[in-house]
Design an enzyme around this catalytic site. Structure first.
Site, PDB file in Angstrom:
ATOM      1  CD  GLU A  97      24.889   1.329  47.123  1.00 28.39           C
ATOM      2  OE1 GLU A  97      23.697   1.351  47.475  1.00 28.39           O
ATOM      3  OE2 GLU A  97      25.714   0.517  47.574  1.00 28.39           O
ATOM      4  CD  GLU A  98      23.383   3.300  37.677  1.00 26.26           C
ATOM      5  OE1 GLU A  98      22.332   3.278  37.003  1.00 26.26           O
ATOM      6  OE2 GLU A  98      24.469   2.880  37.258  1.00 26.26           O
ATOM      7  CD  GLU A  99      18.593   7.760  43.353  1.00 33.73           C
ATOM      8  OE1 GLU A  99      18.113   8.247  44.380  1.00 33.73           O
ATOM      9  OE2 GLU A  99      18.778   8.401  42.300  1.00 33.73           O
TER      10      GLU A  99
END
Length: 323
Positions: free
Chosen positions: A100-102
């Site tokens: 997942e993207e931070e």
């Protein structure tokens, strides 16, 4: 970047010394975070400490030892993230890797080098520091070296993960005695509910060894092992360190998936083995879209005379444009 900036210094007309330092906003001291939230998740604690270690590594290379590291001297701010977080989920005995993207991350500033300056200038033995975080040699009146800062980092990591320092007492002398003579408490015995990786235990015990020669000898050594303590949540760029430090302990199928994931991130090592059955890519907020039914365009019914006037007006404003 993880050391507080000082832009100017000097003396006033009254001969008072001053420093001009950057104003830190939008954050809190680590001490306040621990008081408000108690123990921190492993991934969060390790990433805060990695930045502190990077700041100290820069200091050590300049011959500066902080010697008073403690949560009050670590300021934590939040910034916009851009990296990818990898989470290993165990579902029914089977591992699944989720990327997942931070969204945001915590950015650290190390402050207060007053004791470091004192240690470089003094010629007499004197105890300077904060009892909870002082290495045994500092307690004995010996000016610390980089390994003293490493000791303090071990103490701070213990406190971030459990909510309390490893050694506590009613008086400074009580705390000093424990630092000098008592073994480091086993973190998994203090908080067995946390189920922390053995690598965390091993790192803290080595960092807090009584004798400096038994500790990590450089900050780089400490940081390398710290990157292997991330457990089941880590940044995608840390996969090589994870595989190197924990490879033999990882489930072979999971290790294989992580290797494939890393190779997919590296264009020079890109593989063409198809999608990973255990890999799920979670779209970022920017990527998430909601399907919307396209509305049918409706033609406006204008009065013919009005439409002619509008076309004439448009032609006057745009002489080079066709009607």
């Amino acid at each position: 970047p993880n050391i507080i900036d000082i832009s100017d210094f000097g003396f006033t007309d009254d001969e008072l010394p001053f420093l001009v330092m950057e104003l830190l906003e939008g954050g809190k001291e680590l001490l306040q975070i621990l008081e408000e939230e108690g123990e921190l998740p492993l991934f969060r604690a390790v990433n805060i400490l990695l930045q502190v270690g990077q700041a100290l590594d820069a200091c050590h290379k300049k011959g500066i030892v902080h010697q008073d590291l403690k949560p009050e001297n670590i300021f934590v701010m939040r910034k916009q993230g851009h990296r990818e977080i990898v989470r290993v989920l165990n579902e029914g005995g089977h591992n699944r890797v989720v990327v997942e993207e931070e969204g945001e991350y915590e950015f650290v500033k190390v402050m207060d080098f007053g004791v470091a300056n004192l240690a470089r200038r003094t010629t007499s033995q004197q105890v300077a520091g904060t009892p909870y975080y002082m290495a045994p040699e500092q307690i004995s009146g010996i000016i610390g070296d980089p390994r003293s800062d490493i000791y303090a980092l071990g103490v701070i990591l213990f406190e971030m993960l459990t909510g309390v320092p490893p050694f506590m007492g009613y008086t400074p002398q009580d705390i000093f005695t424990q630092h000098l003579h008592e073994p480091v408490p086993k973190i998994n015995m203090v908080r067995p509910d946390l189920n922390l990786p053995q690598e965390v235990e091993d790192l803290i015990v080595r960092a807090m060894a009584k004798k400096p020669d038994d500790r990590y000898q450089t900050m780089n050594e400490f940081l390398t092992d710290l990157k292997g303590c991330l457990g089941n949540t880590f940044y995608s760029r840390d996969i090589p360190t994870l595989l190197e430090k924990q490879g033999p302990k990882l489930d072979p199928a999971l290790a294989s998936d992580l290797k494939k994931l890393f190779n997919q991130k590296d264009g020079s090592k890109r593989i063409s083995s198809g999608p990973l059955p255990a890999l799920q890519r979670v779209p970022s907020a920017k990527e998430k879209t909601i399907p919307v039914k396209k509305k049918e365009e409706k033609k406006a019914h204008l009065d013919p005379k009005l439409a002619q006037d509008l076309r004439a007006l448009f032609s006057q404003k745009k002489p080079d444009t066709e009607k």
